[in-house]
Design an enzyme around this catalytic site. Structure first.
Site, short mmCIF file in Angstrom:
data_model
loop_
_atom_site.label_atom_id
_atom_site.label_comp_id
_atom_site.label_asym_id
_atom_site.label_seq_id
_atom_site.Cartn_x
_atom_site.Cartn_y
_atom_site.Cartn_z
N GLY A 177 21.37 -97.97 22.99
CA GLY A 177 20.48 -98.05 21.84
C GLY A 177 19.93 -99.46 21.65
O GLY A 177 20.62 -100.45 21.89
N GLN B 193 36.45 -105.85 23.44
CA GLN B 193 35.23 -106.36 22.81
C GLN B 193 35.40 -106.61 21.32
O GLN B 193 34.43 -106.94 20.64
CB GLN B 193 34.04 -105.44 23.10
CG GLN B 193 34.08 -104.09 22.40
CD GLN B 193 32.95 -103.19 22.88
OE1 GLN B 193 32.99 -102.64 23.97
NE2 GLN B 193 31.93 -103.03 22.05
N HIS C 77 23.48 -91.71 18.57
CA HIS C 77 24.12 -91.40 19.86
C HIS C 77 23.53 -90.12 20.47
O HIS C 77 23.31 -90.04 21.67
CB HIS C 77 25.62 -91.18 19.68
CG HIS C 77 26.38 -92.36 19.18
ND1 HIS C 77 26.93 -92.41 17.91
CD2 HIS C 77 26.68 -93.54 19.76
CE1 HIS C 77 27.56 -93.57 17.75
NE2 HIS C 77 27.42 -94.28 18.86
O1 PAF Z 1 27.55 -99.94 22.04
C1 PAF Z 1 28.72 -99.53 22.13
O2 PAF Z 1 29.15 -98.56 21.51
C2 PAF Z 1 29.70 -100.30 23.01
O3 PAF Z 1 29.50 -101.65 22.95
C3 PAF Z 1 29.69 -99.81 24.48
C4 PAF Z 1 28.33 -100.05 25.13
C5 PAF Z 1 30.03 -98.35 24.52
C6 PAF Z 1 30.74 -100.57 25.29
O4 PAF Z 1 32.02 -100.39 24.79
#
Ligand code: PAF
Length: 285
Positions: free
Chosen positions: A154, A68, A44
């Site tokens: 990423g 998600q 990150h």
């Molecule tokens: O890659 C992630 O951490 C998540 O899928 C994101 C892009 C922040 C969306 O919630």
């Protein structure tokens, strides 16, 4: 890990983020967005560093997005480490942390979902139904809220990156998507917030995933038929101690069409289960 920067301010409301960004815009500054779910690691922080090379200010969002996650997935268990995350963000000079609540992002009556067909299907889309619609919807909201010039993601989540590239193209969103190479541990394991779930024994086995991809990529480049190279990789992953493979496939690097031959830039993508942890990785061929 506070480095030489002060802790970035934290915004919880969309209105606060908009006010900050509007101030920057008034003085002509460009803005990057780095969407995350927190539990920040060096992968990150590399996104933030890359974002700050592309823009004057970097907003980092931390939001563990419920839409998600599937019903049997790790939404409740997902690590939430905001204080530590804030110190790490300070160390790389992030300009603002946007950490909204679920109610701020999805107020009563929220009814909209974005679906990106094609690239969302298969791979993680097959084992995680609804996942990419949740990702596309929340990223659309974040892009609307912050209205950045660039947004960094990423390559570790390679299918997600392809879904988001398609999304911004299809909806004419005025943002450049930056794909940032995967950051790895010294033994090759891709950094992931989910690596925290691994026991010491599992952690020792985990790099076999990346080794299998690297061996398969080298074999394909050396002329081994794709199916044989993937079979050998499957055997190596299971032989190392992974419990199951969700998928292991060769796809076109751009657009993710399934490939049986390396006749264009390609990517091997894998998801496999190690104990109760699901790890993903991918490698260019
Ligand atoms: O890659 C992630 O951490 C998540 O899928 C994101 C892009 C922040 C969306 O919630």
């Amino acid at each position: 890990m506070t480095g030489s920067h002060a802790l970035p301010p934290v915004a919880r409301r969309v209105s606060e983020v908009r006010a900050r960004v509007a101030e920057w815009r008034k003085t002509g500054l460009s803005v990057a967005l780095v969407p995350t779910m927190g539990a920040l690691h060096d992968g990150h922080l590399t996104l933030v560093r890359t974002a700050l090379k592309a823009a004057d200010r970097a907003v980092v969002s931390i939001f563990v997005n419920p839409t998600q996650f599937g019903p049997n997935e790790d939404f409740a268990a997902y690590p939430r480490t905001e204080d530590a995350d804030l110190a790490k963000l300070a160390s790389v000079g992030a300009s603002l942390l946007f950490a909204p609540t679920v109610a701020e992002m999805y107020p009563q009556g929220f009814s909209t979902a974005i679906t990106v067909a094609g690239v969302s299907e298969g791979l993680c889309g097959a084992t995680r139904p609804g996942h990419f619609s949740g990702v596309a919807t929340v990223v659309t909201k974040l892009l609307q809220q912050v209205q950045p010039d660039v947004a960094a993601f990423g390559e570790k989540d390679y299918q997600q990156l392809q879904v988001l590239r398609r999304l911004v193209r299809d909806l004419d969103m005025p943002v450049a998507i930056l794909g940032v190479p995967t950051v790895r541990e010294a033994d090759g394991l891709a950094l992931s917030s989910r690596n925290a779930y691994l026991s010491a024994e599992e952690r020792a086995v985990a790099p076999a995933l990346q080794r299998a991809l690297a061996d398969a990529a080298a074999a394909m480049t050396g002329g081994m038929p794709v199916a044989a190279a993937l079979d050998a990789a499957r055997a190596a992953i299971l032989g190392a101690g992974f419990a199951a493979i969700d998928y292991l496939e060769l796809r076109a690097a751009d657009g993710l069409a399934p490939l049986t031959e390396v006749d264009r830039p390609a990517r091997i993508l894998v998801a496999a289960r190690l104990g109760r942890t699901r790890l993903i990785d991918n490698l260019a061929v």
